[in-house]
Write a protein that holds these residues in place. Structure first.
Motif, PDB file in Angstrom:
ATOM      1  N   ALA A 137       0.828  -1.149   0.156  1.00 59.62           N
ATOM      2  CA  ALA A 137       0.167   0.138  -0.068  1.00 59.62           C
ATOM      3  C   ALA A 137       0.667   1.111  -0.010  1.00 59.62           C
ATOM      4  CB  ALA A 137      -1.008   0.084   1.217  1.00 59.62           C
ATOM      5  N   GLU A 138       1.926   1.393   0.554  1.00 58.96           N
ATOM      6  CA  GLU A 138       3.221   2.194   0.580  1.00 58.96           C
ATOM      7  C   GLU A 138       3.650   2.445  -0.633  1.00 58.96           C
ATOM      8  OE1 GLU A 138       2.992  -0.245   2.846  1.00 58.96           O
ATOM      9  OE2 GLU A 138       1.890   0.831   4.569  1.00 58.96           O
ATOM     10  N   GLN A 139       3.751   1.656  -1.394  1.00 61.90           N
ATOM     11  CA  GLN A 139       4.455   1.918  -2.605  1.00 61.90           C
ATOM     12  C   GLN A 139       3.387   2.585  -3.566  1.00 61.90           C
ATOM     13  OE1 GLN A 139       5.699  -2.252  -3.125  1.00 61.90           O
ATOM     14  NE2 GLN A 139       7.561  -1.447  -4.169  1.00 61.90           N
ATOM     15  N   LEU A 140       2.310   1.881  -3.719  1.00 62.65           N
ATOM     16  CA  LEU A 140       1.429   2.648  -4.286  1.00 62.65           C
ATOM     17  C   LEU A 140       0.990   3.984  -3.900  1.00 62.65           C
ATOM     18  CD1 LEU A 140      -0.905  -0.442  -4.579  1.00 62.65           C
ATOM     19  CD2 LEU A 140       0.054   0.511  -6.329  1.00 62.65           C
ATOM     20  N   ARG A 141       0.792   4.338  -2.811  1.00 67.17           N
ATOM     21  CA  ARG A 141       0.499   5.594  -2.072  1.00 67.17           C
ATOM     22  C   ARG A 141       1.740   6.512  -2.590  1.00 67.17           C
ATOM     23  NH1 ARG A 141       0.956   5.340   3.494  1.00 67.17           N
ATOM     24  NH2 ARG A 141       3.402   5.820   3.033  1.00 67.17           N
TER      25      ARG A 141
END
Length: 170
Positions: free
Chosen positions: A101-105
């Motif tokens: 989720a952090e990569q996408l965000r």
């Protein structure tokens, strides 16, 4: 409200939806597909971000964040760097996995910052500039930005829907 502020506000709403769609989800949850032909949250957010990155870089005459800032390497997907997800097969959709989720965000946020740097200074005259002559009528910057925002909102809404399906499964 000035033109650039208006466009920046619209992209800010996309950012809020992207953050909400991925917040707190594991890589496995982000890769969830309601069926074998459906898009995952990971693919939807990656795709909307790639298209925004590609189209804004082209309109601004700059580099894509995906390659210029090393996001392609960080994601490590088995897809060509120039791919945006347009026309992807079900197998290609499935390849957008093992991302956090952090990569996408964070990738979206990097694209968002580049987008804001470009759009904040726009005025009405800038929106009339032709950015794509492959279509009849030719595509102006205003039409292109409207298309990006509309597609982003649609895909972010789809990601929110898939998130809801995922949560109901539990």
């Amino acid at each position: 409200m000035k033109t650039g502020e208006f466009v920046a506000d619209a992209f800010g709403r996309v950012q809020e939806l992207v953050h909400a769609a991925v917040k707190g989800l594991s890589a496995e949850e982000l890769a969830f597909r309601p069926d074998d032909e459906a898009n995952s949250i990971a693919w939807l957010i990656w795709h909307l971000t790639r298209v925004q990155d590609d189209h804004i870089a082209d309109a601004a005459g700059g580099d894509q964040v995906w390659t210029a800032q090393g996001w392609a390497e960080r994601f490590g997907l088995s897809l060509a760097d120039e791919e945006t997800g347009y026309g992807h097969t079900t197998e290609q959709v499935a390849a957008v996995r093992d991302v956090s989720a952090e990569q996408l965000r964070d990738y979206y946020d990097a694209v968002h910052e580049q987008t804001l740097s470009f759009v904040r200074g726009l005025d009405e005259v800038a929106l009339d500039r032709v950015v794509d002559e492959r279509w009849t009528p030719h595509v102006t910057l205003g039409v292109r930005l409207t298309s990006i925002i509309a597609d982003d909102l649609q895909h972010a809404g789809q990601a929110a829907y898939v998130r809801g399906l995922l949560k109901r499964r539990r």
